[in-house]
Scaffold this motif. Structure first.
Motif, short mmCIF file in Angstrom:
data_model
loop_
_atom_site.label_atom_id
_atom_site.label_comp_id
_atom_site.label_asym_id
_atom_site.label_seq_id
_atom_site.Cartn_x
_atom_site.Cartn_y
_atom_site.Cartn_z
N SER A 187 0.84 -1.20 0.00
CA SER A 187 0.00 0.00 0.00
C SER A 187 0.88 1.25 0.00
CB SER A 187 -0.90 0.01 1.23
OG SER A 187 -0.13 0.23 2.40
N PRO A 188 0.31 2.41 -0.39
CA PRO A 188 1.09 3.65 -0.30
C PRO A 188 1.61 3.93 1.10
CG PRO A 188 -0.84 3.99 -1.69
CD PRO A 188 -0.98 2.61 -1.08
N ASP A 189 0.81 3.65 2.12
CA ASP A 189 1.27 3.88 3.48
C ASP A 189 2.46 2.98 3.83
OD1 ASP A 189 -0.58 5.84 3.95
OD2 ASP A 189 -2.00 4.54 5.00
N TYR A 191 4.61 1.79 1.69
CA TYR A 191 5.76 2.31 0.95
C TYR A 191 6.37 3.51 1.69
CZ TYR A 191 8.44 5.03 -2.35
OH TYR A 191 9.44 5.76 -2.92
N ILE A 237 10.88 9.91 -3.11
CA ILE A 237 9.82 9.91 -4.12
C ILE A 237 10.34 10.55 -5.41
CG2 ILE A 237 7.56 10.83 -4.72
CD1 ILE A 237 6.86 10.58 -1.70
N LEU A 266 6.31 4.54 -5.04
CA LEU A 266 4.98 5.12 -4.85
C LEU A 266 4.21 5.15 -6.17
CD1 LEU A 266 3.22 6.31 -2.62
CD2 LEU A 266 4.07 8.58 -3.26
N VAL A 269 2.98 1.47 -6.87
CA VAL A 269 1.97 1.11 -5.88
C VAL A 269 0.64 1.78 -6.22
CG1 VAL A 269 1.30 1.44 -3.47
CG2 VAL A 269 3.59 0.60 -4.01
N HIS A 270 0.69 3.06 -6.54
CA HIS A 270 -0.52 3.78 -6.91
C HIS A 270 -1.11 3.22 -8.20
CE1 HIS A 270 -2.74 7.04 -8.99
NE2 HIS A 270 -3.18 7.34 -7.77
N SER A 307 -0.36 8.22 -11.96
CA SER A 307 0.52 7.76 -10.88
C SER A 307 1.76 8.64 -10.70
CB SER A 307 0.94 6.32 -11.15
OG SER A 307 -0.20 5.49 -11.19
N TYR A 310 0.54 11.72 -9.05
CA TYR A 310 0.27 11.41 -7.64
C TYR A 310 1.56 11.46 -6.82
CZ TYR A 310 -0.72 8.54 -3.51
OH TYR A 310 -0.83 8.07 -2.22
N ALA A 311 2.63 10.89 -7.37
CA ALA A 311 3.91 10.91 -6.66
C ALA A 311 4.42 12.35 -6.51
CB ALA A 311 4.93 10.06 -7.41
N THR A 314 2.36 14.11 -3.83
CA THR A 314 2.69 13.64 -2.48
C THR A 314 4.01 14.25 -2.01
OG1 THR A 314 1.56 11.53 -2.90
CG2 THR A 314 3.12 11.59 -1.07
#
Length: 350
Positions: A187-189, A191, A237, A266, A269-270, A307, A310-311, A314
């Motif tokens: 999961s992202p968490d 990672y 990241i 990340l 995973v996403h 994705s 998203y990285a 984050t």
């Protein structure tokens, strides 16, 4: 608002100034002695170069804490926040860089990498046994060097505790990273927890150690540690993004190698959570066999899934969170530089 280009120029100049001082200090703190081959191998990567980002964070944090004029800094005799004796902040900076070098040697052994910093990896330049011993030597020397800072005894004990916990966390994070290669449900968490341990904790140590050694209060220590965790996770990241987006000739390795080797990032995973078949993005697990066209197609699919965006988002959120933590520091030039460093870590090229 400072442009990314101006920010990078300012950060690189600040890093360069401090890097030169750290480079001069390394032979003083880690001289070549008997057995010469062991210490030559221990110094090999340190002498090969490196940006010295972690020592720069440490030294700049010390400047920010004491609101000192950057032109009058005496790192070897740094005035603490109370009436206790001076602290050798340069020794502390070398200590964290020595830890970084120890982890690189062992990483290269585990991955059987040929190159590091443009030169043969230590286990290639010397031999496997010497490389293992060199890494172990650097690990122990980091603690010896920290003992030489001259800070108050209770503060040195706390600093050594941070270093010890950091080294344990790095090993645990590396173990998680290896385990994740065999899983398709990270999961992202999970990672972010892994990169916190593997990468971010050394930035966290670098940021909080000056506060410990100079006698800051617990809130300041905690917030600076949190700043280091935030920017350290953002740094990793960004490395994940660069592995996919920077040309191979600039990376110095095959672009997309993390993807080929099934390393969890990340981004992947996403993407998997968005229904992307990560295992099917490239048809080989041989880094030398993958083509640029295959990586281009994989990147396009990851971009379509949102994705990579998203990285990036984050990492940006982590940087902003880290900057907010710096409000415990006096409002001065050094604090502003710490903010600029945070941005640089996610805006830099390779």
């Amino acid at each position: 608002m400072t442009s990314p280009e101006a920010r990078e120029e300012a950060v690189l100049e600040a890093v360069r100034q401090r890097r030169e001082l750290v480079n001069d200090a390394i032979p003083e703190e880690l001289p070549i002695q008997r057995p010469e081959r062991l210490y030559e191998a221990s110094r090999y990567l340190l002498d090969a170069g490196g940006k010295r980002l972690r020592p720069t964070v440490l030294l700049t944090t010390a400047e920010a804490l004491t609101d000192i004029d950057p032109l009058s800094v005496e790192y070897r005799s740094f005035a603490p926040l109370d009436e206790s004796g001076p602290v050798d902040m340069m020794a502390a900076a070398v200590s964290v860089e020595v830890i970084q070098s120890f982890t690189l040697i062992h990483d290269d052994i585990m991955d059987d990498d040929d190159l590091r910093r443009g030169v043969p990896a230590v286990h290639k330049e010397y031999d496997l046994e010497t490389a293992i011993l060199a890494g172990d030597t650097l690990y122990s020397k980091a603690f010896e060097i920290m003992l030489e800072t001259g800070a108050e005894p209770d503060r040195i004990v706390d600093a050594l505790s941070v270093l010890a916990t950091t080294c344990t966390d790095i090993c645990e994070g590396q173990s998680l990273d290896v385990t994740f290669e065999e899983r398709a449900d990270v999961s992202p968490d999970e990672y972010l927890e892994m990169v916190e341990q593997k990468t971010a904790v050394l930035y966290a140590a670098s940021a909080c150690l000056p506060a410990i050694l100079l006698g800051a209060d617990d809130e300041t220590i905690d917030e600076l540690y949190g700043y280091g965790l935030d920017i350290g996770r953002a740094f990793q990241i960004q490395d994940d993004v660069l592995d996919l987006t920077v040309p191979s000739e600039e990376l110095g390795k095959q672009r997309g190698s993390d993807l080929v080797e099934n390393k969890q990032t990340l981004i992947t995973v996403h993407a998997r959570e968005q229904g992307v078949d990560i295992d099917g993005l490239v048809d080989t697990d041989d880094v030398d066999a993958v083509t640029e066209a295959e990586i281009d197609e994989a990147v396009a699919e990851l971009e379509a899934a949102g994705s990579i965006a998203y990285a990036n988002q984050t990492a940006q959120e982590l940087v902003e969170q880290g900057k907010e933590r710096l409000e415990v520091l006096p409002d001065n030039e050094a604090r502003e530089l710490l903010c600029e460093i945070a941005h640089y870590l996610i805006e830099r090229g390779y």
